[in-house]
Design an enzyme around this catalytic site. Structure first.
Site, short mmCIF file in Angstrom:
data_model
loop_
_atom_site.label_atom_id
_atom_site.label_comp_id
_atom_site.label_asym_id
_atom_site.label_seq_id
_atom_site.Cartn_x
_atom_site.Cartn_y
_atom_site.Cartn_z
N ALA A 66 0.87 -1.18 0.00
CA ALA A 66 0.00 0.00 0.00
C ALA A 66 0.90 1.22 0.00
O ALA A 66 2.06 1.15 0.44
CB ALA A 66 -0.87 -0.02 1.25
N GLY A 112 0.64 -4.98 1.04
CA GLY A 112 -0.58 -5.01 0.24
C GLY A 112 -0.39 -5.64 -1.13
O GLY A 112 -1.34 -6.14 -1.72
N GLU A 115 -0.64 -9.26 -0.50
CA GLU A 115 -2.05 -9.49 -0.14
C GLU A 115 -2.93 -9.47 -1.40
O GLU A 115 -3.88 -10.25 -1.52
CB GLU A 115 -2.50 -8.44 0.88
N GLU A 135 4.70 -5.38 7.17
CA GLU A 135 3.94 -4.34 7.87
C GLU A 135 4.40 -4.10 9.30
O GLU A 135 4.42 -2.96 9.77
CB GLU A 135 2.44 -4.66 7.85
N1 CO8 Z 1 4.57 3.08 -0.64
C1 CO8 Z 1 4.93 4.26 -1.19
N2 CO8 Z 1 6.03 4.42 -1.97
C2 CO8 Z 1 6.78 3.33 -2.20
C3 CO8 Z 1 6.45 2.06 -1.65
C4 CO8 Z 1 5.28 1.96 -0.84
N3 CO8 Z 1 4.86 0.80 -0.30
N4 CO8 Z 1 7.40 1.17 -2.03
C5 CO8 Z 1 8.27 1.86 -2.80
N5 CO8 Z 1 7.90 3.15 -2.91
C6 CO8 Z 1 8.57 4.24 -3.65
C7 CO8 Z 1 9.79 4.76 -2.91
O1 CO8 Z 1 9.41 5.68 -1.91
C8 CO8 Z 1 10.56 5.38 -4.05
O2 CO8 Z 1 9.97 6.61 -4.37
P1 CO8 Z 1 10.91 7.91 -4.65
O3 CO8 Z 1 11.76 7.51 -5.84
O4 CO8 Z 1 9.93 9.00 -4.95
O5 CO8 Z 1 11.72 8.10 -3.42
C9 CO8 Z 1 10.28 4.43 -5.21
O6 CO8 Z 1 9.08 3.74 -4.87
C10 CO8 Z 1 11.37 3.41 -5.43
O7 CO8 Z 1 11.58 2.73 -4.22
P2 CO8 Z 1 13.03 2.57 -3.54
O8 CO8 Z 1 13.92 3.71 -3.93
O9 CO8 Z 1 12.83 2.34 -2.09
O10 CO8 Z 1 13.55 1.24 -4.27
P3 CO8 Z 1 14.63 0.19 -3.73
O11 CO8 Z 1 14.94 -0.70 -4.86
O12 CO8 Z 1 15.73 0.90 -3.03
O13 CO8 Z 1 13.84 -0.64 -2.58
C11 CO8 Z 1 11.97 -1.87 -1.68
C12 CO8 Z 1 12.77 -1.49 -2.94
C13 CO8 Z 1 12.82 -2.76 -0.77
C14 CO8 Z 1 10.74 -2.64 -2.15
C15 CO8 Z 1 11.55 -0.58 -0.93
O14 CO8 Z 1 10.96 0.32 -1.84
C16 CO8 Z 1 10.58 -0.81 0.18
O15 CO8 Z 1 10.95 -1.29 1.25
N6 CO8 Z 1 9.29 -0.44 -0.01
C17 CO8 Z 1 8.27 -0.53 0.99
C18 CO8 Z 1 7.84 -1.97 1.18
C19 CO8 Z 1 6.79 -2.07 2.27
O16 CO8 Z 1 7.04 -1.82 3.43
N7 CO8 Z 1 5.56 -2.47 1.89
C20 CO8 Z 1 4.47 -2.59 2.80
C21 CO8 Z 1 3.72 -1.30 2.87
S1 CO8 Z 1 2.45 -1.30 4.10
C22 CO8 Z 1 1.22 -2.18 3.41
O17 CO8 Z 1 1.30 -2.66 2.31
C23 CO8 Z 1 0.00 -2.34 4.25
C24 CO8 Z 1 -1.07 -3.12 3.50
C25 CO8 Z 1 -2.35 -3.06 4.26
C26 CO8 Z 1 -2.91 -1.66 4.23
C27 CO8 Z 1 -4.29 -1.55 4.60
C28 CO8 Z 1 -4.79 -0.14 4.58
C29 CO8 Z 1 -3.91 0.84 3.90
#
Ligand code: CO8
Length: 257
Positions: A66, A112, A115, A135
């Site tokens: 998400a 998400g 999921e 999460e």
């Molecule tokens: N949300 C928002 N932006 C994201 C997300 C995300 N989940 N994942 C990646 N991005 C963005 C980054 O912020 C970045 O944006 P910008 O270039 O503007 O800074 C761009 O995508 C590229 O990402 P990275 O530079 O971080 O890329 P890397 O190759 O260095 O890393 C990763 C890749 C490891 C996947 C890293 O991006 C990461 O850890 N992302 C988050 C993963 C995460 O924690 N996901 C779970 C999110 S919470 C969730 O899903 C809850 C679900 C249930 C919700 C119910 C109600 C909402």
């Protein structure tokens, strides 16, 4: 509806839904959830579509979760509402679609994103896929059905290890767990999904839909799935497709569904 965050195409009986925010690793923001809702409603109504393939655009991600930037400042009430709305609009809709939805996991499927893949009827992955529910590392729990669907797919112990460690697993480990059915190269991912779709499309659409309903009822609280199976089995006898399937067998020809 015009889509800005996904693409929707169809060819040869297959609907293709691609989440298309590669710069944000296809993270699910509010607009993407709304577009997925509209796309899957349209696919459900479209009689030409018999199987759906769901994937992510770009080489890095299926869906990295998400969109954290949208809910980082939310209150408990807003968080709960966001989860409920998303579950009802997209995740439950996909799980209950009357045609199989195949998740083709081409990269990160996190939070998400995993999921979303788990709400599909089954999953295949490329060797580049990485899956997890991180999460708890953000101070929340899976909110798009992950605590419920992951134990069903891989068992409670493995699910709790994956959720509480926030670990990321490889495609091969996911296959060993039973989370994905097949692992292939990135180039072969969509062709493999299409090959599986072609096999599904040889069969009675009505029977396929009935099978999905019966299997889904295996895990619904307060619902007897065996009763559903009996009811759905009986209903099949009243369809033209049943007449065609059994007649074709007896006439030693392929059925025309
Ligand atoms: N949300 C928002 N932006 C994201 C997300 C995300 N989940 N994942 C990646 N991005 C963005 C980054 O912020 C970045 O944006 P910008 O270039 O503007 O800074 C761009 O995508 C590229 O990402 P990275 O530079 O971080 O890329 P890397 O190759 O260095 O890393 C990763 C890749 C490891 C996947 C890293 O991006 C990461 O850890 N992302 C988050 C993963 C995460 O924690 N996901 C779970 C999110 S919470 C969730 O899903 C809850 C679900 C249930 C919700 C119910 C109600 C909402």
């Amino acid at each position: 509806m015009n889509f800005d965050n996904i693409t929707l195409e169809k060819a040869n009986g297959i609907g293709y839904v691609t989440i298309n925010r590669p710069k944000k690793l296809n993270a699910l923001n509010k607009a993407t959830i709304e577009e997925l809702h509209a796309a899957f409603l349209a696919l459900e109504e479209d009689n030409e579509v018999r199987v759906v393939i769901l994937t992510g655009s770009g080489e890095k991600a299926f869906v990295a979760g998400a969109d954290i930037s949208e809910f980082a400042h939310f209150s408990p009430d807003q968080g709960g509402k966001l989860a409920r709305k998303g579950q009802e609009m997209v995740f439950d809709l996909i799980e209950n679609l009357s045609k199989p939805v195949i998740a083709a996991i081409n990269g990160y499927a996190l939070g998400g994103g995993l999921e979303l893949a788990m709400s599909c009827h089954f999953r295949i992955a490329s060797t580049e896929a990485k899956m997890g529910l991180p999460e708890v590392s953000l101070g929340v729990i899976p909110g798009y059905g992950g605590t419920q669907r992951l134990p069903l797919l891989i068992g409670k112990g493995r699910a709790l290890e994956l959720i509480t460690t926030a670990a990321m697993i490889s495609a091969d480990d996911a296959k060993a767990y039973g989370l994905v059915n097949h692992v292939t190269t990135p180039e072969e991912l969509i062709p493999l999904a299409e090959k599986i779709a072609a096999k599904v499309m040889r069969n009675s659409p009505n029977a396929v839909a009935a099978a999905i309903r019966a299997v889904n009822d295996a895990s619904k609280t307060g619902v007897n799935g065996f009763d559903t199976e009996i009811k759905e089995f009986g209903n099949c006898f009243g369809t033209d497709e049943f007449i065609e399937g059994t007649t074709a067998f007896l006439e030693k020809r392929k059925p025309n569904f």
